[in-house]
Design a protein around this motif. Structure first.
Motif, PDB file in Angstrom:
ATOM      1  N   LYS A 154       0.313 -13.102  -3.513  1.00 47.76           N
ATOM      2  CA  LYS A 154       0.627 -11.560  -3.294  1.00 47.76           C
ATOM      3  C   LYS A 154      -0.639 -10.696  -3.531  1.00 47.76           C
ATOM      4  N   THR A 155      -0.850  -9.620  -3.160  1.00 45.27           N
ATOM      5  CA  THR A 155      -1.701  -8.789  -3.057  1.00 45.27           C
ATOM      6  C   THR A 155      -1.068  -7.476  -3.965  1.00 45.27           C
ATOM      7  N   LEU A 156      -1.804  -6.952  -4.933  1.00 43.70           N
ATOM      8  CA  LEU A 156      -1.289  -5.745  -5.579  1.00 43.70           C
ATOM      9  C   LEU A 156      -2.244  -4.630  -5.462  1.00 43.70           C
ATOM     10  N   TYR A 157      -1.944  -3.229  -5.158  1.00 48.24           N
ATOM     11  CA  TYR A 157      -2.648  -2.288  -4.553  1.00 48.24           C
ATOM     12  C   TYR A 157      -2.397  -1.332  -5.857  1.00 48.24           C
ATOM     13  N   ALA A 158      -3.614  -0.632  -5.894  1.00 46.35           N
ATOM     14  CA  ALA A 158      -3.650   0.514  -6.995  1.00 46.35           C
ATOM     15  C   ALA A 158      -2.999   1.923  -6.435  1.00 46.35           C
ATOM     16  N   ARG A 159      -2.440   2.508  -7.093  1.00 46.01           N
ATOM     17  CA  ARG A 159      -2.220   3.905  -6.546  1.00 46.01           C
ATOM     18  C   ARG A 159      -2.588   4.873  -7.338  1.00 46.01           C
ATOM     19  N   TRP A 160      -3.241   6.047  -6.678  1.00 52.09           N
ATOM     20  CA  TRP A 160      -3.772   7.044  -7.283  1.00 52.09           C
ATOM     21  C   TRP A 160      -3.117   8.295  -7.107  1.00 52.09           C
ATOM     22  N   SER A 161      -3.153   9.384  -7.864  1.00 57.28           N
ATOM     23  CA  SER A 161      -2.864  10.925  -7.689  1.00 57.28           C
ATOM     24  C   SER A 161      -4.188  11.740  -8.172  1.00 57.28           C
ATOM     25  N   ILE A 162      -4.333  12.907  -7.366  1.00 57.37           N
ATOM     26  CA  ILE A 162      -5.651  13.509  -7.870  1.00 57.37           C
ATOM     27  C   ILE A 162      -5.378  14.327  -9.137  1.00 57.37           C
ATOM     28  N   LYS A 163      -6.212  14.268  -9.929  1.00 56.86           N
ATOM     29  CA  LYS A 163      -6.156  14.868 -11.160  1.00 56.86           C
ATOM     30  C   LYS A 163      -5.865  16.425 -11.101  1.00 56.86           C
ATOM     31  N   ASN A 164      -5.196  17.060 -12.041  1.00 62.68           N
ATOM     32  CA  ASN A 164      -5.044  18.495 -11.931  1.00 62.68           C
ATOM     33  C   ASN A 164      -5.672  19.119 -12.848  1.00 62.68           C
ATOM     34  N   ASN A 165      -7.063  19.135 -12.858  1.00 59.83           N
ATOM     35  CA  ASN A 165      -8.049  19.584 -13.902  1.00 59.83           C
ATOM     36  C   ASN A 165      -8.258  21.241 -13.570  1.00 59.83           C
ATOM     37  N   SER A 166      -7.972  21.594 -14.468  1.00 63.65           N
ATOM     38  CA  SER A 166      -8.300  22.999 -14.584  1.00 63.65           C
ATOM     39  C   SER A 166      -9.786  23.510 -15.499  1.00 63.65           C
ATOM     40  N   TYR A 167     -10.600  24.221 -14.936  1.00 60.22           N
ATOM     41  CA  TYR A 167     -11.897  24.613 -15.571  1.00 60.22           C
ATOM     42  C   TYR A 167     -11.712  26.214 -15.824  1.00 60.22           C
ATOM     43  N   THR A 168     -12.499  26.454 -16.783  1.00 61.95           N
ATOM     44  CA  THR A 168     -12.966  27.605 -17.153  1.00 61.95           C
ATOM     45  C   THR A 168     -13.952  28.317 -16.421  1.00 61.95           C
ATOM     46  N   ILE A 169     -13.933  29.666 -16.088  1.00 62.16           N
ATOM     47  CA  ILE A 169     -14.976  30.168 -15.565  1.00 62.16           C
ATOM     48  C   ILE A 169     -15.735  31.441 -16.539  1.00 62.16           C
ATOM     49  N   THR A 170     -16.568  31.376 -16.995  1.00 59.13           N
ATOM     50  CA  THR A 170     -17.117  32.338 -17.839  1.00 59.13           C
ATOM     51  C   THR A 170     -18.117  33.322 -17.187  1.00 59.13           C
ATOM     52  N   LEU A 171     -17.785  34.557 -17.041  1.00 61.35           N
ATOM     53  CA  LEU A 171     -18.536  35.477 -16.440  1.00 61.35           C
ATOM     54  C   LEU A 171     -19.300  36.557 -16.990  1.00 61.35           C
ATOM     55  N   GLU A 191       0.848  -1.177   0.124  1.00 59.45           N
ATOM     56  CA  GLU A 191       0.224  -0.112   0.094  1.00 59.45           C
ATOM     57  C   GLU A 191       0.827   1.255   0.031  1.00 59.45           C
ATOM     58  N   GLU A 192       1.923   1.275   0.874  1.00 53.36           N
ATOM     59  CA  GLU A 192       2.863   2.383   0.962  1.00 53.36           C
ATOM     60  C   GLU A 192       4.147   1.813   0.304  1.00 53.36           C
ATOM     61  N   ASN A 193       4.932   2.406  -0.452  1.00 58.21           N
ATOM     62  CA  ASN A 193       6.331   1.917  -0.822  1.00 58.21           C
ATOM     63  C   ASN A 193       5.973   0.743  -1.553  1.00 58.21           C
ATOM     64  N   GLY A 194       6.808  -0.438  -1.555  1.00 59.60           N
ATOM     65  CA  GLY A 194       6.644  -1.475  -2.262  1.00 59.60           C
ATOM     66  C   GLY A 194       7.098  -1.205  -3.527  1.00 59.60           C
ATOM     67  N   GLU A 195       7.086  -2.028  -4.541  1.00 56.45           N
ATOM     68  CA  GLU A 195       7.590  -2.111  -5.875  1.00 56.45           C
ATOM     69  C   GLU A 195       6.249  -1.946  -6.896  1.00 56.45           C
ATOM     70  N   LYS A 196       6.739  -1.291  -8.032  1.00 55.23           N
ATOM     71  CA  LYS A 196       5.624  -1.174  -9.172  1.00 55.23           C
ATOM     72  C   LYS A 196       5.832  -2.463  -9.993  1.00 55.23           C
ATOM     73  N   VAL A 197       4.713  -2.998 -10.307  1.00 51.51           N
ATOM     74  CA  VAL A 197       4.612  -4.096 -11.040  1.00 51.51           C
ATOM     75  C   VAL A 197       3.827  -3.667 -12.701  1.00 51.51           C
TER      76      VAL A 197
END
Length: 146
Positions: free
Chosen positions: A127-144, A111-117
């Motif tokens: 063996k158990t394999l764990y998914a790793r995620w990162s938050i998407k850096n989406n940017s959105y447009t604001i129209t006023l 879950e933390e550290n470990g080797e990527k497969v």
């Protein structure tokens, strides 16, 4: 001190003391018995008594080990079985999961550290394999509209 192997004799005479064959081992396989001069059904124990006569021939028989592979998508959606039991050396294709708002960063052995497969994986142990995620850096447009 190195571990001493238990070798089997390759010959005997009428005066050889009774002996039992040592069972061999093979990585990722389970020894299921000897066949040959003792018949076609594997036997885990082959003993030659003192005063035995005649040539003998024995073949070691094995079964390939099976290993469990557990998939933990860590909150994501995974299409496929989350628990697999596969023969040693079998290539398993691991699908990529999805999770809204996140990028999939790969499968890891912990879950933390470990080797990527890789997404193709050959189990050689349970063996158990764990998914790793990162938050998407989406940017959105604001129209006023004033």
């Amino acid at each position: 001190m190195p571990k001493r192997r238990n070798y089997n004799p390759n010959s005997y005479t009428k005066k050889t003391s009774t002996f039992t064959l040592n069972n061999p081992s093979k990585p990722h396989y389970t020894f299921i018995g000897w066949t040959g001069s003792n018949g076609d059904v594997p036997s885990l124990t082959v003993t030659l008594p003192e005063e035995e006569l005649g040539d003998k021939s024995y073949t070691a028989n094995y079964e390939i080990n099976k290993y469990q592979l557990e998939i933990d998508p860590k909150g994501g959606t995974y299409i496929g079985d989350l628990l697999l039991e596969e023969d040693y050396g079998t290539v398993v294709i691991i699908n990529e999961p999805t999770k809204t708002g996140y990028n999939f960063d790969g499968w890891y052995t912990e879950e933390e550290n470990g080797e990527k497969v890789e997404s193709t994986y050959k189990p050689s142990e349970n063996k158990t394999l764990y998914a790793r995620w990162s938050i998407k850096n989406n940017s959105y447009t604001i129209t006023l509209n004033p």
